[in-house]
Design a protein around this motif. Structure first.
Motif, PDB file in Angstrom:
ATOM      1  N   ASP A 132       6.411  58.542 -36.697  1.00  0.00           N
ATOM      2  CA  ASP A 132       7.471  58.187 -37.173  1.00  0.00           C
ATOM      3  C   ASP A 132       8.698  58.728 -36.882  1.00  0.00           C
ATOM      4  N   ASN A 133       8.313  59.891 -35.948  1.00  0.00           N
ATOM      5  CA  ASN A 133       9.737  60.475 -35.156  1.00  0.00           C
ATOM      6  C   ASN A 133       9.935  59.629 -33.911  1.00  0.00           C
ATOM      7  N   ILE A 134       9.263  58.645 -33.527  1.00  0.00           N
ATOM      8  CA  ILE A 134       9.576  57.911 -32.555  1.00  0.00           C
ATOM      9  C   ILE A 134      10.389  56.767 -33.116  1.00  0.00           C
ATOM     10  N   ALA A 135      10.177  56.264 -34.020  1.00  0.00           N
ATOM     11  CA  ALA A 135      11.212  55.425 -35.160  1.00  0.00           C
ATOM     12  C   ALA A 135      12.421  56.134 -35.280  1.00  0.00           C
ATOM     13  N   ARG A 136      12.372  57.463 -35.677  1.00  0.00           N
ATOM     14  CA  ARG A 136      13.664  58.041 -35.862  1.00  0.00           C
ATOM     15  C   ARG A 136      14.545  58.191 -34.930  1.00  0.00           C
ATOM     16  N   MET A 137      13.755  58.315 -33.467  1.00  0.00           N
ATOM     17  CA  MET A 137      14.739  58.654 -32.168  1.00  0.00           C
ATOM     18  C   MET A 137      15.251  57.171 -32.029  1.00  0.00           C
ATOM     19  N   MET A 138      14.527  55.967 -32.079  1.00  0.00           N
ATOM     20  CA  MET A 138      15.058  54.952 -31.830  1.00  0.00           C
ATOM     21  C   MET A 138      16.336  54.490 -32.816  1.00  0.00           C
TER      22      MET A 138
END
Length: 179
Positions: free
Chosen positions: A72-78
């Motif tokens: 989910d943190n990948i989505a947050r970064m984007m």
């Protein structure tokens, strides 16, 4: 003392409440990685720059019945970049999954055999891919864990290794983030 304390409490409450009452936003990755506007932020991504990011994802999730906070943190970064005005076209994201995180890529059948639930991470990976992220898995990790590509989410690309993905993309100008 009470005359000073009560107004101070109301002032603090009034300043903090708007931050907690915000609804999460999903400007690039729809439905995952919810983020919030920070009106007072003076340091923000520059929408005119091109961002090339390589995520080295090796940390497994805490609870296999929930979405891994690292996925989910990948989505947050984007989404954080998108909220700051960076167009999706200027955000190039590659993810190399290896180590304990490899199990977040199992297809539903194989994930359910291990965890008694369908893989909660697959919808996140699908949303990441739809948002333009390139998801890769370490081929060496597959062998070490006795997995085949047919055990995984069918959209993942197989890399020779996580190490060679890193040594390939970092010299091309990708910033490396470790999750």
């Amino acid at each position: 003392m009470k005359k000073i304390f009560l107004p101070l409490v109301f002032a603090l409450f009034g300043a903090i409440c708007p931050l907690f009452s915000q609804t999460p936003q999903f400007p690039i990755v729809q439905g995952y990685g919810g983020i919030y506007e920070i009106p007072d932020a003076t340091e923000r991504p520059d929408p005119s720059l091109e961002y090339n990011v390589l995520i080295d994802l090796s940390t497994p999730g805490d609870n296999p019945k929930e979405i891994s906070r690292w996925v989910d943190n990948i989505a947050r970064m984007m989404n954080l970049h998108g909220l700051a005005g960076v167009p999706k076209e200027r955000l190039k994201v590659k993810v190399i999954v290896h180590g304990g995180a490899i199990f977040t890529l199992l297809n539903d059948e194989n994930y359910a055999q291990r965890n008694e639930v369908n893989n909660p991470n697959l919808p996140v990976y699908e949303a990441l891919q739809q948002a333009g992220a390139d998801i890769m898995v370490c081929g060496q990790s597959l062998i070490v864990r006795n997995l085949k590509t047919s055990d995984l989410w069918p959209e993942v690309r197989v890399s020779h290794s996580a190490m060679t993905a890193i040594t390939t993309y970092v010299p091309q100008g990708y910033i490396l983030l470790k999750f």
